[in-house]
Design a protein around this motif. Structure first.
Motif, short mmCIF file in Angstrom:
data_model
loop_
_atom_site.label_atom_id
_atom_site.label_comp_id
_atom_site.label_asym_id
_atom_site.label_seq_id
_atom_site.Cartn_x
_atom_site.Cartn_y
_atom_site.Cartn_z
N LEU A 182 -11.49 23.41 -6.61
CA LEU A 182 -12.33 22.79 -7.62
C LEU A 182 -13.80 22.93 -7.27
N PRO A 183 -14.69 22.83 -8.25
CA PRO A 183 -16.12 22.91 -7.97
C PRO A 183 -16.54 21.84 -6.97
N SER A 184 -17.56 22.12 -6.17
CA SER A 184 -17.96 21.17 -5.15
C SER A 184 -19.43 20.78 -5.23
N ASP A 185 -20.13 21.19 -6.28
CA ASP A 185 -21.53 20.77 -6.37
C ASP A 185 -21.86 20.36 -7.79
N ARG B 266 0.84 -1.19 0.00
CA ARG B 266 0.00 0.00 0.00
C ARG B 266 0.88 1.24 0.00
N ALA B 267 0.56 2.19 -0.87
CA ALA B 267 1.34 3.42 -0.94
C ALA B 267 1.20 4.20 0.37
N GLN B 268 2.22 4.91 0.73
CA GLN B 268 2.18 5.69 1.96
C GLN B 268 1.18 6.83 1.86
N GLU B 269 0.94 7.30 0.66
CA GLU B 269 -0.02 8.38 0.46
C GLU B 269 -1.01 7.95 -0.63
N ALA B 270 -2.18 8.55 -0.61
CA ALA B 270 -3.21 8.27 -1.61
C ALA B 270 -3.54 9.57 -2.33
N LEU B 271 -4.58 9.50 -3.15
CA LEU B 271 -5.05 10.72 -3.80
C LEU B 271 -5.46 11.73 -2.74
N THR B 272 -5.22 12.98 -3.02
CA THR B 272 -5.64 14.03 -2.09
C THR B 272 -7.13 14.28 -2.21
N SER B 273 -7.67 15.00 -1.26
CA SER B 273 -9.09 15.34 -1.30
C SER B 273 -9.42 16.13 -2.57
N ASP B 274 -8.57 17.07 -2.93
CA ASP B 274 -8.81 17.86 -4.15
C ASP B 274 -8.79 16.98 -5.39
N GLN B 275 -7.90 15.98 -5.42
CA GLN B 275 -7.82 15.10 -6.58
C GLN B 275 -9.07 14.22 -6.68
N ARG B 276 -9.57 13.75 -5.55
CA ARG B 276 -10.82 12.98 -5.58
C ARG B 276 -11.98 13.84 -6.07
N PRO C 159 -2.62 -6.91 -8.26
CA PRO C 159 -3.62 -6.08 -7.58
C PRO C 159 -3.09 -4.68 -7.31
N ILE C 160 -4.00 -3.75 -7.17
CA ILE C 160 -3.63 -2.40 -6.76
C ILE C 160 -4.32 -2.07 -5.45
N THR C 161 -3.68 -1.28 -4.64
CA THR C 161 -4.28 -0.85 -3.38
C THR C 161 -4.33 0.67 -3.25
N SER C 162 -3.68 1.37 -4.19
CA SER C 162 -3.63 2.82 -4.12
C SER C 162 -3.36 3.38 -5.50
N GLN C 163 -3.77 4.64 -5.73
CA GLN C 163 -3.51 5.29 -7.01
C GLN C 163 -2.73 6.59 -6.84
N GLY C 164 -2.13 6.80 -5.72
CA GLY C 164 -1.35 8.00 -5.47
C GLY C 164 0.02 7.60 -4.95
N PRO C 165 0.86 8.60 -4.58
CA PRO C 165 0.56 10.02 -4.69
C PRO C 165 1.06 10.61 -6.01
N VAL C 166 0.39 11.64 -6.48
CA VAL C 166 0.88 12.46 -7.59
C VAL C 166 0.61 13.91 -7.22
N PRO C 167 1.43 14.84 -7.74
CA PRO C 167 1.22 16.25 -7.40
C PRO C 167 -0.02 16.80 -8.09
N SER C 168 -0.63 17.81 -7.48
CA SER C 168 -1.78 18.49 -8.07
C SER C 168 -1.33 19.76 -8.78
N PRO C 169 -2.02 20.17 -9.84
CA PRO C 169 -1.73 21.46 -10.47
C PRO C 169 -1.95 22.61 -9.48
N ARG C 170 -1.19 23.67 -9.67
CA ARG C 170 -1.33 24.83 -8.80
C ARG C 170 -1.50 26.09 -9.63
#
Length: 587
Positions: free
Chosen positions: A235-238, A19-29, A216-227
Motif C-alpha cells: 500500500l502507499p506509504s506517504d 483481548r483478541a490474540q491478533e490485531a490489525l496487521t501493519s498493512d491494514q493499519r 467495550p472493545i479492545t481489538s478490531q482484528g484479526p481479518v485477512p488482507s486482500p492479496r
C-alpha cells in the motif's frame, strides 16, 4: 455519542470482552490511515486554510505512518483521532463502533478558569455520602490535576478554538465514551476524586464508582488482507491519493448521526440535489455543556418576564417580553437551526415578529449554545430580523465530481420546474463556478449561494422583518449555523453582538463510513463559509471566514463565571438588559 444502531442489544450490557490474540496487521493499519487521508484530500474544503493558518498539512503522512507502525488497535484508533483533531475543526471527528461509556454522575465545566461542578445526579451520588454541591471545584481525578487531564483530552474535544475545546475536554473528565476515547475500557471500577468545597475551602477526597454501560472493545482484528497473485498488496506509504467521492454515510452504517441535512419543507424541489450541503451543524451529543441545543435559556428569566412561546411541546422557540427603565424588551431564543418542521417554526416566528414590532422597543435574539442546522433556515430567520436587502453567507465548495453533478442536477431540476429566469441564471452561474474550480484543480470554488434563489443577496421576508433595535447574544458554543446567523447580522450592521465569540465552525459537513478495517465513522467539512468582508483578528491571518475565527462580539460579557453559575445568570441578565436599554435609548 450514544446513538448506535446495535445499542438496542447492548446499551445495558456491562461486560468485558477478551483481548483478541491478533490485531490489525501493519498493512491494514496503513490501508486505513491512507484511506482516511484520501477522503480528506478529496473532500476537505479548508485544507489550504488549515495548512497556512494553523500549520497542519493533512497530506504529510510520514510521521503518522511511523507512529502506527507498531501500535495495537486501540493505539491506532488514538492516532486516527489525533490526525483528525489536528485540523482543529469543530465539524470533524472520527468515531468507532462500540457502545461502551462511563460516567461519574455529575457534569463539570470551566468557570472563572476553574473546573466546577454544574450538575449532580443525586440518584447516583446521594448527598449523605457525597456532600459536595454545584459550584464546588473538581481538583483532580486519580492523581491527575484537571489542567493535566484537559490538556490530554483536547484531542477528544476539538471545537475550533481553545476555549470551547478546553470546556469540552473538561466535560470528558467525568463522562467518557469509547467511540471517541478508545482506552476507556482500561478504567478501574472507581475513581479517586478530589473536590474543593466552596463552603469551607477544604479539598476532600472521594471514591466514586464509574457508572459503566455497553460493550467495550479492545481489538478490531484479526481479518485477512486482500492479496494479488501469491503476495500481499503493498500500500502507499506517504501521500494519499484523491479517489474518494463525496457522499453521506453509506448503507449498513453502525452509527446514527444527523449528518445529512434534514428536509426543509419550505424549499422548492430543485434544492434536493444540494441538500447535503445545507448541513451546517455540530452534533449535540458530542459536546457535554449544559443546555446545548436546549429550548430554555441557560440563564434565569428577568424580573417581570412574560412568556409567550416555549411552554408547549410544539413551540420551537422560547420567547417573551419584559420592561426595564421604561423600555419594552422582547427576547427570543433560537435553540438550534434544525426545527422538526421548518414551515411551522417560521409561522411561529412570523407571528412573534408581528407582535414584537407592535409591542416592543428593542429585541434580544439568543443563539447561545446553538449547535446550528440548516443553512436554509438560518437564511429564512435572517430575513425576518433584517428589514433591508443584505448579503448572505457565501460557500466555497470543495469542487469534486460528486458536487459538480449535484449542482448540474439542481439546475436541470429548476429548469424542469419552470423556475423564474433570474433563478435559472443564478443557478447556472453557480454551476459554472464549481465547474471552473473542478477543471482548474483548485481546492475550492469562489463563494456561491446555497439558497433557492441562487443569489448572495436576500430581501426581507414577505410578511415583514423586525424593524426596531436588535441585539444578538452569542457564546463559544454558538456553532456552525449558530455561527452563521450572527455573522450575517454583524455583516449587515443590523445590531451589536453581545457575549463571547462564537465557536468558529464555518462550513457545511458530510458524514462518511470508512475506513474498512476500523469500521469507523467520520465527518468532513466540504465547504467554507465566506463572509461579506475580511475579518481582522490578532490570532489569525485576515480572512473572510468563520472557520476558527468565529464571530467576535461587539460587547464582550462572559457567562462562564461562578457568580452566574450560582445565581442562575443574574449578572449576565443584568448586563444584557443594560446593553439593550442603552441601544434602545440611543446611548
Amino acid at each position: 455519542m450514544r446513538r448506535v444502531l446495535i445499542a438496542v442489544l447492548l446499551l445495558t450490557l456491562s461486560v468485558t470482552t477478551p483481548r483478541a490474540q491478533e490485531a490489525l496487521t501493519s498493512d491494514q493499519r496503513i490501508a486505513d490511515l491512507t484511506e482516511l487521508a484520501a477522503f480528506y484530500s478529496k473532500n476537505y474544503a479548508p485544507y489550504e486554510w488549515k495548512r497556512d493558518a494553523i500549520g497542519f498539512d493533512l497530506l504529510r503522512l510520514t510521521p503518522w505512518l511511523q507512529r502506527i507502525h507498531h501500535s495495537d488497535d486501540l493505539d491506532f484508533q488514538e492516532a486516527l483521532i489525533e490526525y483528525v483533531a489536528s485540523l482543529n475543526d469543530a465539524h470533524d471527528y472520527i468515531a468507532f463502533p462500540t457502545t461502551f461509556s462511563a460516567s461519574l454522575g455529575m457534569t463539570v465545566d470551566i468557570y472563572d478558569g476553574k473546573v466546577l461542578i454544574d450538575s449532580i445526579n443525586r440518584a447516583v451520588l446521594p448527598a449523605a455520602q457525597y456532600p459536595f454541591v454545584v459550584g464546588d471545584e473538581l481538583v483532580s481525578l486519580d492523581g491527575r490535576s484537571t489542567r493535566d487531564l484537559i490538556e490530554s483530552f483536547r484531542k477528544y474535544a476539538i471545537a475550533a478554538n481553545q476555549r470551547s475545546t478546553d470546556r469540552t475536554a473538561a466535560g470528558r473528565i467525568v463522562s467518557r465514551n469509547q467511540q471517541i476515547m478508545p482506552h476507556i475500557s482500561d478504567l478501574e471500577d472507581t475513581a479517586t476524586v478530589v473536590i474543593r468545597l466552596a463552603s469551607t475551602g477544604a479539598a476532600n477526597t472521594y471514591n466514586i464508582p464509574w457508572v459503566k454501560s455497553g460493550l467495550p472493545i479492545t481489538s478490531q482484528g484479526p481479518v485477512p488482507s486482500p492479496r494479488r497473485g501469491n503476495g500481499r498488496i503493498f500500500l502507499p506509504s506517504d501521500t494519499p491519493g484523491a479517489g474518494a467521492g463525496a457522499g453521506a454515510g453509506g448503507a449498513g452504517s453502525l452509527f446514527q448521526f444527523a449528518d445529512v441535512a434534514a428536509a426543509d419543507n419550505t424549499q422548492p424541489s430543485y434544492m434536493e440535489p444540494v441538500r447535503a450541503l445545507l448541513n451546517a451543524s455540530v452534533p449535540t451529543d458530542y459536546y457535554s455543556v449544559l443546555n446545548f441545543g436546549g429550548r430554555l435559556p441557560i440563564y434565569g428569566l428577568p424580573d417581570g418576564f412574560t412568556i409567550r412561546l416555549g411552554l408547549q411541546p410544539f413551540h420551537f422557540f422560547f420567547s417573551g417580553t419584559y420592561v426595564s427603565n421604561g423600555v419594552r424588551i422582547g427576547l427570543i431564543r433560537i435553540p438550534s437551526m434544525s426545527p422538526p418542521n421548518v414551515g411551522m417554526a417560521l409561522f411561529q416566528l412570523d407571528q412573534e415578529i408581528a407582535f414584537f414590532n407592535a409591542n416592543t422597543d428593542a429585541l434580544i435574539v439568543d443563539v447561545m449554545r446553538n449547535p446550528g442546522g440548516l443553512v436554509s433556515f438560518v437564511e429564512s430567520i435572517s430575513q425576518r430580523f433584517i428589514p433591508t436587502p443584505f448579503r448572505t453567507m457565501g460557500f466555497e465548495i470543495r469542487a469534486t465530481g460528486a458536487w459538480l453533478f449535484s449542482f448540474a442536477s439542481q439546475l436541470r431540476s429548476a429548469q424542469l420546474s419552470n423556475a423564474p429566469p433570474e433563478i435559472i441564471q443564478n443557478l447556472q452561474n453557480n454551476l459554472n463556478e464549481v465547474l471552473r474550480a473542478y477543471n482548474e484543480n483548485r481546492g475550492r470554488s469562489a463563494p456561491v449561494s446555497l439558497n433557492s434563489t441562487g443569489s448572495l443577496t436576500l430581501t426581507p421576508a414577505p410578511f415583514g422583518a423586525y424593524a426596531k433595535p436588535l441585539m444578538v447574544i452569542t457564546d463559544e458554543f454558538s456553532a456552525s449555523g449558530g455561527d452563521m446567523f450572527p455573522a450575517i447580522i454583524q455583516d449587515a450592521h443590523r445590531g451589536p453582538i453581545f457575549g463571547m465569540r462564537s465557536m468558529g465552525a464555518g462550513g457545511s459537513v458530510v458524514g462518511f463510513n470508512a475506513p474498512a478495517y476500523t469500521e469507523s465513522f467520520f465527518r468532513i467539512t466540504v465547504s467554507l463559509m465566506n463572509r461579506a468582508s475580511v475579518i481582522q483578528t490578532p490570532d489569525f491571518p485576515p480572512a473572510p471566514y468563520i472557520e476558527n475565527i468565529g464571530v467576535r462580539p461587539d460587547i464582550v460579557v462572559d457567562y462562564m463565571t461562578r457568580g452566574n453559575l450560582m445565581t442562575n445568570g443574574a449578572p449576565f441578565v443584568q448586563a444584557f438588559t443594560t446593553a439593550i436599554v442603552n441601544l434602545a435609548q440611543g446611548h
